[in-house]
Write a protein that holds these residues in place. Structure first.
Motif, PDB file in Angstrom:
ATOM      1  N   PHE A  25       0.831  -1.206   0.000  1.00 40.73           N
ATOM      2  CA  PHE A  25       0.000   0.000   0.000  1.00 40.73           C
ATOM      3  C   PHE A  25       0.867   1.259   0.000  1.00 40.73           C
ATOM      4  O   PHE A  25       0.581   2.219  -0.708  1.00 40.73           O
ATOM      5  CB  PHE A  25      -0.928   0.025   1.218  1.00 40.73           C
ATOM      6  CG  PHE A  25      -2.148  -0.855   1.127  1.00 40.73           C
ATOM      7  CD1 PHE A  25      -2.601  -1.381  -0.063  1.00 40.73           C
ATOM      8  CD2 PHE A  25      -2.849  -1.151   2.278  1.00 40.73           C
ATOM      9  CE1 PHE A  25      -3.736  -2.181  -0.116  1.00 40.73           C
ATOM     10  CE2 PHE A  25      -3.990  -1.946   2.241  1.00 40.73           C
ATOM     11  CZ  PHE A  25      -4.434  -2.457   1.039  1.00 40.73           C
ATOM     12  N   GLY A  28       2.274   1.868  -3.316  1.00 37.29           N
ATOM     13  CA  GLY A  28       1.183   2.321  -4.184  1.00 37.29           C
ATOM     14  C   GLY A  28       0.864   3.791  -3.988  1.00 37.29           C
ATOM     15  O   GLY A  28       0.608   4.517  -4.952  1.00 37.29           O
ATOM     16  N   ARG A  29       0.864   4.259  -2.726  1.00 39.86           N
ATOM     17  CA  ARG A  29       0.600   5.676  -2.461  1.00 39.86           C
ATOM     18  C   ARG A  29       1.686   6.559  -3.058  1.00 39.86           C
ATOM     19  O   ARG A  29       1.401   7.603  -3.653  1.00 39.86           O
ATOM     20  CB  ARG A  29       0.491   5.934  -0.953  1.00 39.86           C
ATOM     21  CG  ARG A  29      -0.769   5.369  -0.340  1.00 39.86           C
ATOM     22  CD  ARG A  29      -1.004   5.872   1.060  1.00 39.86           C
ATOM     23  NE  ARG A  29       0.020   5.538   2.035  1.00 39.86           N
ATOM     24  CZ  ARG A  29       0.082   4.385   2.704  1.00 39.86           C
ATOM     25  NH1 ARG A  29      -0.821   3.431   2.491  1.00 39.86           N
ATOM     26  NH2 ARG A  29       1.026   4.185   3.603  1.00 39.86           N
ATOM     27  N   PHE A  32       1.264   6.575  -6.806  1.00 40.97           N
ATOM     28  CA  PHE A  32       0.051   7.335  -7.110  1.00 40.97           C
ATOM     29  C   PHE A  32       0.378   8.829  -7.181  1.00 40.97           C
ATOM     30  O   PHE A  32      -0.013   9.518  -8.127  1.00 40.97           O
ATOM     31  CB  PHE A  32      -0.988   7.043  -6.019  1.00 40.97           C
ATOM     32  CG  PHE A  32      -2.262   7.811  -6.129  1.00 40.97           C
ATOM     33  CD1 PHE A  32      -3.273   7.384  -6.977  1.00 40.97           C
ATOM     34  CD2 PHE A  32      -2.471   8.955  -5.368  1.00 40.97           C
ATOM     35  CE1 PHE A  32      -4.475   8.082  -7.070  1.00 40.97           C
ATOM     36  CE2 PHE A  32      -3.665   9.656  -5.446  1.00 40.97           C
ATOM     37  CZ  PHE A  32      -4.661   9.226  -6.302  1.00 40.97           C
ATOM     38  N   VAL A  71      -1.416  -2.562  -7.331  1.00 44.29           N
ATOM     39  CA  VAL A  71      -2.001  -1.733  -6.279  1.00 44.29           C
ATOM     40  C   VAL A  71      -2.789  -0.621  -6.966  1.00 44.29           C
ATOM     41  O   VAL A  71      -2.252   0.101  -7.804  1.00 44.29           O
ATOM     42  CB  VAL A  71      -0.937  -1.127  -5.349  1.00 44.29           C
ATOM     43  CG1 VAL A  71      -1.586  -0.202  -4.312  1.00 44.29           C
ATOM     44  CG2 VAL A  71      -0.148  -2.216  -4.648  1.00 44.29           C
ATOM     45  N   GLU A  72      -4.065  -0.529  -6.596  1.00 46.55           N
ATOM     46  CA  GLU A  72      -4.930   0.526  -7.114  1.00 46.55           C
ATOM     47  C   GLU A  72      -5.238   1.472  -5.969  1.00 46.55           C
ATOM     48  O   GLU A  72      -5.505   1.035  -4.845  1.00 46.55           O
ATOM     49  CB  GLU A  72      -6.227  -0.068  -7.662  1.00 46.55           C
ATOM     50  CG  GLU A  72      -5.991  -1.008  -8.828  1.00 46.55           C
ATOM     51  CD  GLU A  72      -7.255  -1.689  -9.313  1.00 46.55           C
ATOM     52  OE1 GLU A  72      -8.301  -1.606  -8.619  1.00 46.55           O
ATOM     53  OE2 GLU A  72      -7.193  -2.313 -10.378  1.00 46.55           O
ATOM     54  N   THR A  73      -5.205   2.760  -6.248  1.00 45.39           N
ATOM     55  CA  THR A  73      -5.405   3.783  -5.223  1.00 45.39           C
ATOM     56  C   THR A  73      -6.393   4.806  -5.734  1.00 45.39           C
ATOM     57  O   THR A  73      -6.283   5.255  -6.877  1.00 45.39           O
ATOM     58  CB  THR A  73      -4.068   4.479  -4.894  1.00 45.39           C
ATOM     59  OG1 THR A  73      -3.120   3.494  -4.471  1.00 45.39           O
ATOM     60  CG2 THR A  73      -4.231   5.529  -3.817  1.00 45.39           C
ATOM     61  N   GLN A  87      -7.403   1.730  -1.061  1.00 45.36           N
ATOM     62  CA  GLN A  87      -6.378   1.009  -1.802  1.00 45.36           C
ATOM     63  C   GLN A  87      -6.761  -0.453  -1.907  1.00 45.36           C
ATOM     64  O   GLN A  87      -7.369  -1.013  -0.989  1.00 45.36           O
ATOM     65  CB  GLN A  87      -5.013   1.156  -1.118  1.00 45.36           C
ATOM     66  CG  GLN A  87      -4.506   2.592  -1.163  1.00 45.36           C
ATOM     67  CD  GLN A  87      -3.071   2.700  -0.727  1.00 45.36           C
ATOM     68  OE1 GLN A  87      -2.810   2.816   0.456  1.00 45.36           O
ATOM     69  NE2 GLN A  87      -2.161   2.651  -1.686  1.00 45.36           N
ATOM     70  N   ARG A  88      -6.418  -1.039  -3.040  1.00 44.74           N
ATOM     71  CA  ARG A  88      -6.683  -2.449  -3.288  1.00 44.74           C
ATOM     72  C   ARG A  88      -5.434  -3.099  -3.854  1.00 44.74           C
ATOM     73  O   ARG A  88      -4.742  -2.514  -4.674  1.00 44.74           O
ATOM     74  CB  ARG A  88      -7.818  -2.608  -4.299  1.00 44.74           C
ATOM     75  CG  ARG A  88      -9.187  -2.315  -3.763  1.00 44.74           C
ATOM     76  CD  ARG A  88     -10.257  -2.528  -4.824  1.00 44.74           C
ATOM     77  NE  ARG A  88     -10.238  -1.470  -5.831  1.00 44.74           N
ATOM     78  CZ  ARG A  88     -10.800  -0.273  -5.683  1.00 44.74           C
ATOM     79  NH1 ARG A  88     -11.434   0.031  -4.581  1.00 44.74           N
ATOM     80  NH2 ARG A  88     -10.737   0.621  -6.632  1.00 44.74           N
ATOM     81  N   GLU A 100      -8.120  -5.141   0.529  1.00 43.57           N
ATOM     82  CA  GLU A 100      -8.673  -3.807   0.331  1.00 43.57           C
ATOM     83  C   GLU A 100      -8.526  -3.030   1.632  1.00 43.57           C
ATOM     84  O   GLU A 100      -8.705  -3.591   2.713  1.00 43.57           O
ATOM     85  CB  GLU A 100     -10.145  -3.903  -0.062  1.00 43.57           C
ATOM     86  CG  GLU A 100     -10.762  -2.585  -0.421  1.00 43.57           C
ATOM     87  CD  GLU A 100     -12.145  -2.734  -1.034  1.00 43.57           C
ATOM     88  OE1 GLU A 100     -12.605  -1.774  -1.636  1.00 43.57           O
ATOM     89  OE2 GLU A 100     -12.758  -3.804  -0.897  1.00 43.57           O
ATOM     90  N   ALA A 131      -8.797   4.989 -10.103  1.00 39.21           N
ATOM     91  CA  ALA A 131      -7.634   4.343  -9.520  1.00 39.21           C
ATOM     92  C   ALA A 131      -6.362   4.709 -10.262  1.00 39.21           C
ATOM     93  O   ALA A 131      -6.383   5.042 -11.443  1.00 39.21           O
ATOM     94  CB  ALA A 131      -7.825   2.825  -9.505  1.00 39.21           C
TER      95      ALA A 131
END
Length: 132
Positions: A25, A28-29, A32, A71-73, A87-88, A100, A131
């Motif tokens: 996560f 991912g952040r 992002f 990772v999707e944000t 986040q996923r 998730e 995302a």
């Protein structure tokens, strides 16, 4: 952001150790924000860091060695000094959501004193559609 599961990510049972998802996560952040033209390092150099103050995580299914994950944000809320994201972690092969979470971060200056979110960050967070 896509990445592969390595042996170091797994536990004795051969599945991704639950605490590793928090690191996923975090990456991912950072990515992002990078895709939106912001650098966590540059924000820190300007006196704005973002500790996590709340996190909820739901573990739905397991990832295993060599899985390709994504990772999707997405932005949920933007306040004066805080922002929240969903986040996923998704298995890229089949699109299955494995983990998730919802995370809230607060903006602080050196000495951990709260401060307003930088304007460039507010703009980046509010301009997102979906995302990333």
């Amino acid at each position: 952001m896509e990445f592969r599961v390595y042996y170091e990510d797994t536990d004795a049972g051969g599945i991704v150790y639950h605490a590793r998802y928090l690191g996923f996560f975090e990456r991912g952040r950072c990515e992002f924000l990078r895709r939106r033209g912001l650098s966590v390092r540059e924000l820190a150099d300007e006196g704005a860091v973002f500790p996590v103050v709340r996190m909820e995580v739901d573990f739905r299914a397991s990832a295993v060695l060599d899985d390709l994950l994504r990772v999707e944000t997405e932005v949920l809320e933007v306040g004066k000094a805080t922002f929240s994201l969903r986040q996923r972690v998704v298995r890229a092969e089949d699109g299955k959501t494995l983990v998730e979470g919802r995370v809230t971060l607060v903006c602080v200056r050196p000495g951990m004193k709260p401060r307003r979110l930088p304007e460039q960050l507010i703009g980046a967070l509010r301009s997102t559609n979906g995302a990333g």
